[in-house]
Design an enzyme around this catalytic site. Structure first.
Site: not given
Ligand code: S3P
Length: 667
Positions: A238, A306, A334, A380, A382, A533, A560, A564
């Site tokens: 960012r 991502g 993804r 999310s 993102q 994460d 992810k 995972r």
């Protein structure tokens, strides 16, 4: 060659296989012969549609038998690529040396010439007859790339003449970054010969560039010491994005020099933003303003990241130019529909593959985007960030509703850049975040805290390795990121937050962690987005706990960098644990017994595990080695460099026993 063959024979003989070995030196003649010349060098074959397949494979075998790496290319494409990579540099070297040799003070120039001149002019000693023939026979392609080079040099000349320092710096920093970006590829070519026979190289120092990295994690510990893990990945992305869109110069410290954040940086350089660094975590970003980005000359390649792709999809949807976003094999699988769909509602012209996967192709909408009010189906950060960044380019006020709290670095940093961001609580845990389009960002300075997602490996490591005490300094403890601390504490971990402070709008603390016996828990669902994460390493903690740990509501983990849930379940099973993966989580039967409190009893067997090219899976199994009976060999660990390039050094400094080697595929 093809043209002459056609002239001579009327048509190109089908058993003529045109090709070009990319090997040699400035020396020629029999005295310059070298029996290893083609080893690990590329040979480009340029067959025609009519070329006989059997002849082609004979020639291919011949080159392979002298160690070459054979590739094929269309003849015209070959001419264009070679004009740029080989013919233009030779032309420039010949011309530079000729010009300088003609200067009245040429004696002094050559007498005092330093390494730069030597490096640049080496190829001007090449065979003039051969190069004369090359420039003539490939004249159209050489002239085309020479014209582009001339335009570039003219722009640089003008910038120096008119004192446009930023433009000059822009060319130099972009070139340096591109050279560094490609240096691994270039070195691999140059050094292939020496490296070919190396089977295993002890790392911690530096390893060669061939093959994939594997970790041999020997049972180590206890862990002791104080470290600062690298900068936060989310904040590092960012900082570049907002610094680039701001008016003025942004200085960043503590920036993560990992491959994911570097991919974001390269994307902005490709769009004309001048950035100095990174040098020891420091960046100077010369912002171009909300509408100052320029169209890149090709697709923006975002590697494994991502976050780069999803946030850039939003930020670039409102530009006056089109762009294509691509990534590596993992990123290419993804889901991008989650950002493309709301962006389409804003009027963005954005497309993905049918399955909603990359590449993401954005055409200019040609007008401002329209503000929307969007309820996110998944919690999310993102997606939220992507829509808010697009919202900067929208007519009106854009609102995003999150069904559960997600990391809020975008909102905090936008405020730091002077943008007004509103928040409204809707109901328990549900919040709406909004901003008005068209607001100007004003440059600011950013100190990136250490990444709690990287610190998490050592929170678990020091907890499970008996007799450990570790201090993790300057860690970002934003409330939307501390799920891992909350979950580990619920399991019985001893983690103390000291020296709490706020740096540039982000809460920071030092984390002191001591080993403790853990117990299994039902992980509270509200903690899932706050620890999204960190689950791979939390699963390692769960394996060391007494009793059963259950995770639900975490289906996100399946999309992810790898699946995972499956990757961790497979690895844990092969290390002797009893686990049951479910659609949206996992059940782990911990092997820690309270009677063994403080004992070093092994939880994991040794053996091989696959990281599935996922950085967090690789580091999690490295942590497991602290309670393993024998060495755990972890495959395909190259991507650790995406988020934590200094993991091995820091881990071994604390007391791990990790060894890095390159796995070289046998020819
Ligand atoms: C990130 C948000 C999270 C996280 C990712 C980084 C971010 O993803 O898993 O590693 O920087 O915004 P989601 O927002 O998709 O949960």
């Amino acid at each position: 060659v093809i043209r002459i063959a056609k002239e001579l024979f009327g048509s190109v003989p089908t058993r003529l296989v045109p090709g070009h070995p990319i090997a040699g030196s400035e020396r020629s003649g029999v005295c310059a012969s070298n029996s290893e010349l083609f080893v690990d060098h590329t040979v480009l074959l340029t067959p025609l549609a009519s070329t006989d397949k059997e002849a082609m494979s004979t020639v291919e075998c011949m080159w392979q038998s002298v160690g070459a790496d054979v590739k094929s290319l269309d003849p015209q494409h070959h001419d264009a690529v070679l004009a740029a990579t080989s013919h233009l540099p030779h032309l420039l070297a010949f011309s530079l040396v000729d010009t300088l040799a003609g200067e009245p003070e040429h004696r002094e120039i050559f007498e005092y010439a330093a390494g730069g001149f030597r490096d640049f002019s080496r190829i001007a000693a090449s065979d003039p007859t051969m190069w004369h023939d090359i420039f003539n026979s490939n004249a159209p392609a050489v002239l085309e790339v020479l014209d582009r080079f001339t335009d570039g040099i003219e722009r640089l000349r003008k910038a120096i003449e008119t004192g446009e320092r930023e433009a000059v710096l822009g060319v130099l920093t972009r070139a340096k970054a591109a050279r560094e970006h490609f240096s691994e590829v270039l070195e691999r070519r140059a050094c292939g010969q020496q490296k070919r026979h190396a089977q295993k190289v002890d790392q911690v120092k530096k390893v060669d560039n061939m093959g994939s990295i594997q970790y041999a994690a020997k049972p180590g510990g206890p862990l002791n010491g104080a470290i600062r893990v690298p900068g936060d990945k989310s904040i590092s992305h960012r900082a570049v994005m907002l610094g680039a869109l701001a008016e003025g110069t942004t200085e960043v410290t503590g920036w993560l020099e990992g491959e994911d954040a570097l991919a974001t940086l390269q994307a902005f350089r490709d769009m004309g933003v001048t950035v100095k660094g990174p040098t020891e975590g420091c960046l100077t970003i010369h912002g171009v303003g909300l509408n100052g980005l320029k169209q890149a000359s090709g697709p923006l390649y975002l590697g494994n990241s991502g976050t780069s792709m999803r946030l850039l999809a939003g930020l670039l949807s409102g530009q006056a130019f089109g762009v294509t976003l691509t990534g590596d094999a993992s990123l290419s699988k993804r889901p991008m529909g989650r950002v493309a769909n709301p962006l389409k509602l804003m009027g963005a012209q954005i497309a993905t593959e049918e399955a909603g996967t990359p590449p993401v192709v954005i055409e200019s909408a040609g007008r401002p985007l329209s503000a929307i009010e969007y309820k996110m189906p998944v919690a999310s950060a993102q997606v939220k960030s992507s829509i808010l960044l697009a919202g900067l380019y929208a007519d009106g006020e854009t609102w995003v509703e999150e069904p559960a709290p997600t990391r809020d670095h975008t909102e905090r940093m936008l405020k730091g850049f002077g943008v007004q961001v509103s928040r409204k609580a809707v109901s328990q845990g549900v919040t709406r975040i909004g901003l008005q389009g068209g607001q100007t960002l004003k440059a600011t300075n950013i100190d990136v805290p250490a990444d709690i997602s990287s610190a998490a490996f050592f929170l678990v490591a020091a907890t499970i390795a008996p007799g450990s005490e570790v201090l993790l300094k300057h860690v970002g403890v934003n409330p939307t990121r501390v799920g891992v601390i909350n979950i580990l504490r619920l399991m019985g971990a001893e983690i103390e937050l000291t020296n709490r402070r706020e740096i540039g709008g982000e809460p920071v603390a030092d984390l002191l962690v001591r080993s403790a016996q853990l117990k299994g828990i039902d992980i509270p669902v509200d903690q899932v987005p706050l620890a999204i994460d960190e689950f791979p390493v939390i699963f390692i903690a769960a394996a060391c706990a007494e009793g059963v740990t259950t995770l639900r509501g975490a289906e996100e983990l399946r999309v992810k960098e790898s699946d995972r849930i499956q990757a961790m379940a497979d690895g844990l099973l092969s290390l002797g644990l009893s686990v049951e993966p479910t659609e949206d989580g996992i059940v782990i039967h911990g092997k820690g017994q309270s009677a063994e409190q403080g004992s070093k009893a092994a939880i994991f067997s040794g053996g091989d595990v696959e990281s599935c090219d996922d950085h967090r899976i690789a580091m999690s199994f490295a942590v497991a080695s602290l309670r393993a009976a024998d060495t755990i060999v972890i495959h395909e660990c190259d991507n650790v460099a995406t988020s934590f390039p200094t993991f091995i050094e820091l881990a071994n400094h604390l007391g791990f026993d990790l060894h890095v080697s390159k796995c070289i595929e046998q020819p």
